[in-house]
Design a protein around this motif. Structure first.
Motif, short mmCIF file in Angstrom:
data_model
loop_
_atom_site.label_atom_id
_atom_site.label_comp_id
_atom_site.label_asym_id
_atom_site.label_seq_id
_atom_site.Cartn_x
_atom_site.Cartn_y
_atom_site.Cartn_z
N GLY A 120 41.73 4.34 15.65
CA GLY A 120 42.58 5.36 15.02
C GLY A 120 43.22 6.28 16.04
N TRP A 121 42.40 6.78 16.96
CA TRP A 121 42.91 7.65 18.02
C TRP A 121 43.96 6.93 18.84
N ARG A 122 43.65 5.70 19.24
CA ARG A 122 44.56 4.92 20.08
C ARG A 122 45.90 4.71 19.37
N GLY A 123 45.86 4.37 18.10
CA GLY A 123 47.09 4.16 17.35
C GLY A 123 47.95 5.41 17.26
N ARG A 124 47.32 6.56 16.98
CA ARG A 124 48.06 7.82 16.91
C ARG A 124 48.69 8.17 18.25
N VAL A 125 47.91 8.06 19.31
CA VAL A 125 48.43 8.44 20.63
C VAL A 125 49.56 7.50 21.05
N ARG A 126 49.38 6.20 20.82
CA ARG A 126 50.44 5.25 21.19
C ARG A 126 51.74 5.55 20.44
N ARG A 127 51.65 5.93 19.18
CA ARG A 127 52.85 6.25 18.40
C ARG A 127 53.50 7.55 18.87
N GLU A 128 52.69 8.53 19.23
CA GLU A 128 53.20 9.86 19.53
C GLU A 128 53.49 10.11 21.02
N LEU A 129 53.05 9.21 21.88
CA LEU A 129 53.22 9.42 23.31
C LEU A 129 54.70 9.36 23.69
N ALA A 130 55.18 10.41 24.31
CA ALA A 130 56.59 10.47 24.69
C ALA A 130 56.93 9.36 25.68
N ALA A 131 58.11 8.79 25.53
CA ALA A 131 58.55 7.68 26.39
C ALA A 131 58.52 8.09 27.86
N GLY A 132 58.83 9.33 28.17
CA GLY A 132 58.83 9.78 29.56
C GLY A 132 57.46 9.86 30.18
#
Length: 83
Positions: free
Chosen positions: A45-57
C-alpha cells in the motif's frame, strides 16, 4: 552450506544500539523498498501511494540508491563524533 558465527561475551558486551532511527538510513532503505516488490503484504500500500505521488523530478534520485549492487556511501556518512 550453513554458516555458524560464534559471539563471545566480550563481543556481545560491545554491541551498541542506536538511540533513535537514523534519518539517512531510513531514507536510503525506503528508496530500496520503493524500487522492489518484496514485502508486498506490509509495504504494498505504501509503495503504491508513493509511486503514484512521487514527483517526476525526484524519480532520477532513485538511481543513487539501487536496491542491489553498488550503493554510494555518501548518503549515510556520519559527521565525526556521532559514532
Amino acid at each position: 552450506m550453513a554458516v555458524r558465527i560464534h559471539f563471545s561475551d566480550d563481543d556481545l558486551a560491545g554491541i551498541r544500539l542506536a538511540q533513535a532511527p537514523d534519518p539517512m538510513w531510513e531514507a536510503l532503505l525506503s528508496m530500496h523498498m520503493l524500487q522492489t516488490d518484496t514485502g508486498s503484504a506490509v509495504f504494498g500500500g505504501w509503495r503504491g501511494r508513493v509511486r503514484r505521488e512521487l514527483a517526476a523530478g525526484v524519480r532520477p534520485l532513485l538511481r543513487l540508491a539501487p536496491p542491489v549492487g553498488y550503493r554510494r556511501s555518501f548518503a549515510v556518512l556520519r559527521p565525526s563524533g556521532r559514532g
